[in-house]
Design an enzyme around this catalytic site. Structure first.
Site, PDB file in Angstrom:
ATOM      1  N   ARG A 176      68.827 -25.013  72.592  1.00 12.65           N
ATOM      2  CA  ARG A 176      67.387 -24.766  72.499  1.00 12.65           C
ATOM      3  C   ARG A 176      66.825 -25.177  71.140  1.00 12.65           C
ATOM      4  O   ARG A 176      65.665 -25.476  71.017  1.00 12.65           O
ATOM      5  CB  ARG A 176      67.076 -23.298  72.790  1.00 12.65           C
ATOM      6  N   HIS A 183      69.182 -28.695  78.315  1.00 10.87           N
ATOM      7  CA  HIS A 183      67.850 -28.144  78.025  1.00 10.87           C
ATOM      8  C   HIS A 183      66.836 -29.271  77.815  1.00 10.87           C
ATOM      9  O   HIS A 183      65.672 -29.132  78.181  1.00 10.87           O
ATOM     10  CB  HIS A 183      67.936 -27.246  76.802  1.00 10.87           C
ATOM     11  N   ASP A 192      56.530 -23.984  82.491  1.00  9.90           N
ATOM     12  CA  ASP A 192      55.951 -24.483  81.237  1.00  9.90           C
ATOM     13  C   ASP A 192      55.828 -25.999  81.328  1.00  9.90           C
ATOM     14  O   ASP A 192      56.352 -26.624  82.255  1.00  9.90           O
ATOM     15  CB  ASP A 192      56.774 -24.056  80.009  1.00  9.90           C
ATOM     16  N   LYS A 211      52.160 -21.820  79.545  1.00  8.41           N
ATOM     17  CA  LYS A 211      52.805 -20.787  78.719  1.00  8.41           C
ATOM     18  C   LYS A 211      52.833 -21.221  77.254  1.00  8.41           C
ATOM     19  O   LYS A 211      53.073 -22.376  76.957  1.00  8.41           O
ATOM     20  CB  LYS A 211      54.242 -20.588  79.223  1.00  8.41           C
ATOM     21  N   ASP A 264      63.393 -23.541  86.575  1.00  6.67           N
ATOM     22  CA  ASP A 264      63.592 -23.642  85.116  1.00  6.67           C
ATOM     23  C   ASP A 264      65.063 -23.925  84.843  1.00  6.67           C
ATOM     24  O   ASP A 264      65.909 -23.795  85.734  1.00  6.67           O
ATOM     25  CB  ASP A 264      63.144 -22.344  84.430  1.00  6.67           C
ATOM     26  N   THR A 270      66.205 -13.747  78.139  1.00  5.45           N
ATOM     27  CA  THR A 270      65.819 -12.329  78.246  1.00  5.45           C
ATOM     28  C   THR A 270      65.058 -12.032  79.540  1.00  5.45           C
ATOM     29  O   THR A 270      64.793 -10.867  79.836  1.00  5.45           O
ATOM     30  CB  THR A 270      64.905 -11.930  77.073  1.00  5.45           C
ATOM     31  N   GLY A 272      62.000 -12.691  80.039  1.00  2.00           N
ATOM     32  CA  GLY A 272      60.572 -12.484  79.764  1.00  2.00           C
ATOM     33  C   GLY A 272      59.701 -13.570  80.384  1.00  2.00           C
ATOM     34  O   GLY A 272      58.724 -13.276  81.077  1.00  2.00           O
ATOM     35  N   SER A 273      60.092 -14.829  80.163  1.00  2.00           N
ATOM     36  CA  SER A 273      59.277 -15.947  80.676  1.00  2.00           C
ATOM     37  C   SER A 273      59.158 -15.863  82.188  1.00  2.00           C
ATOM     38  O   SER A 273      58.069 -16.009  82.758  1.00  2.00           O
ATOM     39  CB  SER A 273      59.912 -17.300  80.328  1.00  2.00           C
TER      40      SER A 273
HETATM   41  C1  R5P Z   1      62.261 -22.540  77.630  1.00  4.17           C
HETATM   42  O1  R5P Z   1      62.071 -23.653  77.164  1.00  4.17           O
HETATM   43  C2  R5P Z   1      63.333 -22.302  78.620  1.00  4.17           C
HETATM   44  O2  R5P Z   1      63.296 -23.267  79.628  1.00  4.17           O
HETATM   45  C3  R5P Z   1      63.268 -20.917  79.214  1.00  4.17           C
HETATM   46  O3  R5P Z   1      62.040 -20.760  79.895  1.00  4.17           O
HETATM   47  C4  R5P Z   1      63.360 -19.852  78.181  1.00  4.17           C
HETATM   48  O4  R5P Z   1      64.314 -20.149  77.196  1.00  4.17           O
HETATM   49  C5  R5P Z   1      63.717 -18.531  78.827  1.00  4.17           C
HETATM   50  O5  R5P Z   1      63.800 -17.536  77.857  1.00  4.17           O
HETATM   51  P1  R5P Z   1      63.524 -16.012  78.234  1.00  4.17           P
HETATM   52  O6  R5P Z   1      64.252 -15.732  79.514  1.00  4.17           O
HETATM   53  O7  R5P Z   1      64.067 -15.228  77.064  1.00  4.17           O
HETATM   54  O8  R5P Z   1      62.052 -15.847  78.370  1.00  4.17           O
END
Ligand code: R5P
Length: 324
Positions: free
Chosen positions: A103, A137, A176, A199, A225, A230, A232-233
């Protein structure tokens, strides 16, 4: 037939490595991958690898049951590679079903590292001369290596599963802007329109959804995705989609990093089913809930067979417009 093929693994996803070997109709390579007193990683390869085509299967991730974190996973990979190189392996391929540390792949703020490049350098320095990875990623990570990288996609495995669910009035959601190309590839294979969640990420933990671009009212949706950390997204996107009138909400997220509150968030969310790959092993407490893991072993095994035989790998997913 290529040079003598052998597959080894560390402690992050032994079941996946075993499944790959079962498909290839071969034994998993014999190696001790443990710890010295004090915690340093101890490796010994217990069979002859001189002149062999070695594949080391090791996602860079946590395996709670084995007491392994991503840093241990990386060290196991590097030390196994070093051991194989010093034992005169002909070629070593790092098979990374999940490429951790990916990431941080650009310097988007002052004084931050580019860990995706650092880890690439470490893997090369240890002795790997090929990389096989899945749903990176970002595609530019391939360029962080000066050795061949075969970048696989799990899209066909997930699309086959989604088609069996026979969801009508389906809309594919990119959570996103970075995920639009992949979501569009899914939309084309599923014959569904695309919508986009607008987002903003403020930090590793904090994101905010500003808008949904596209019509989801009265539709079933599937969010696509590459990873869930976590949660959250994903759960935030799901509740905004429900507020906008979406009916059944499913998600395909390839790599289940599932850190901290992720599993509770999913179980308590409006999501009906989260479909993931077994690139990262699911913790026991994630089983029997809303999370369903599909196996990527067939695509990894077939790619290993093709690399060993110098055959094309990219035509495994020539049907999906995931690149370009
Ligand atoms: C973002 O660029 C990734 O594709 C994921 O959406 C993100 O890393 C997910 O992170 P989390 O589950 O903590 O929101």
């Amino acid at each position: 037939m290529g040079y003598d093929l052998k597959v080894f693994t560390g402690n992050t996803n032994r079941p996946l490595a075993q499944e790959i070997c079962n498909i290839l109709d071969m034994e998993l390579g014999q190696a001790v991958v443990g710890r010295f007193p004090g915690g340093e990683t101890q490796v010994q390869i217990d069979e002859n690898v001189r002149g062999c085509d070695i594949f080391i299967v090791q996602p860079i991730c946590t395996n709670e049951e084995e007491g392994v974190n991503p840093n241990d996973a990386l060290m196991e990979l590097l030390i196994l590679t070093d051991a194989a190189r010093r034992a005169s392996a002909r070629r070593i391929t790092a098979v990374l079903p999940y490429y951790g540390y990916a990431r941080q792949d650009r310097k988007d703020r002052p004084r931050v590292p580019i860990t995706a490049k650092l880890v690439a350098n470490m893997i090369y320095t240890a002795g790997a001369r090929r990389v096989l990875s899945l749903d990176l990623h970002s595609n530019q990570i391939q360029g962080f290596f000066d050795i061949p990288v075969d970048h696989l996609y799990s899209i066909n495995i997930f699309v086959e599963y989604l088609l069996k669910k026979k969801m009508e009035n389906l809309v594919v959601i990119s959570p996103d802007e970075g995920g639009i190309k992949m979501a569009r590839a899914y939309a084309e294979l599923l014959g569904a329109p695309l919508a986009i969640v607008d987002k903003r990420r403020w930090s590793g933990q904090k994101t905010e959804i500003l808008n949904v671009i596209g019509d989801v009212k009265g539709k079933n949706v599937v969010i696509i995705d590459d990873l869930i950390s976590t949660g959250g997204s994903l759960t935030e996107a799901a509740s905004v989609l429900r507020d906008k009138g979406a009916l059944e909400i499913n998600a395909v997220i390839v790599h289940p990093v599932l850190a901290g509150p992720a599993i509770d968030r999913i179980e308590n969310s409006v999501i009906s089913e989260l479909i993931v790959a077994n690139s990262i092993p699911l913790p026991k407490h994630a089983l029997n809930g809303k999370i369903k893991a599909l196996s990527i072993a067939p695509i990894l095994a077939e790619s290993i067979r093709r690399i060993n035989n110098d055959e094309s790998v990219s035509n495994l997913f020539a049907n999906a417009k995931v690149e370009g």
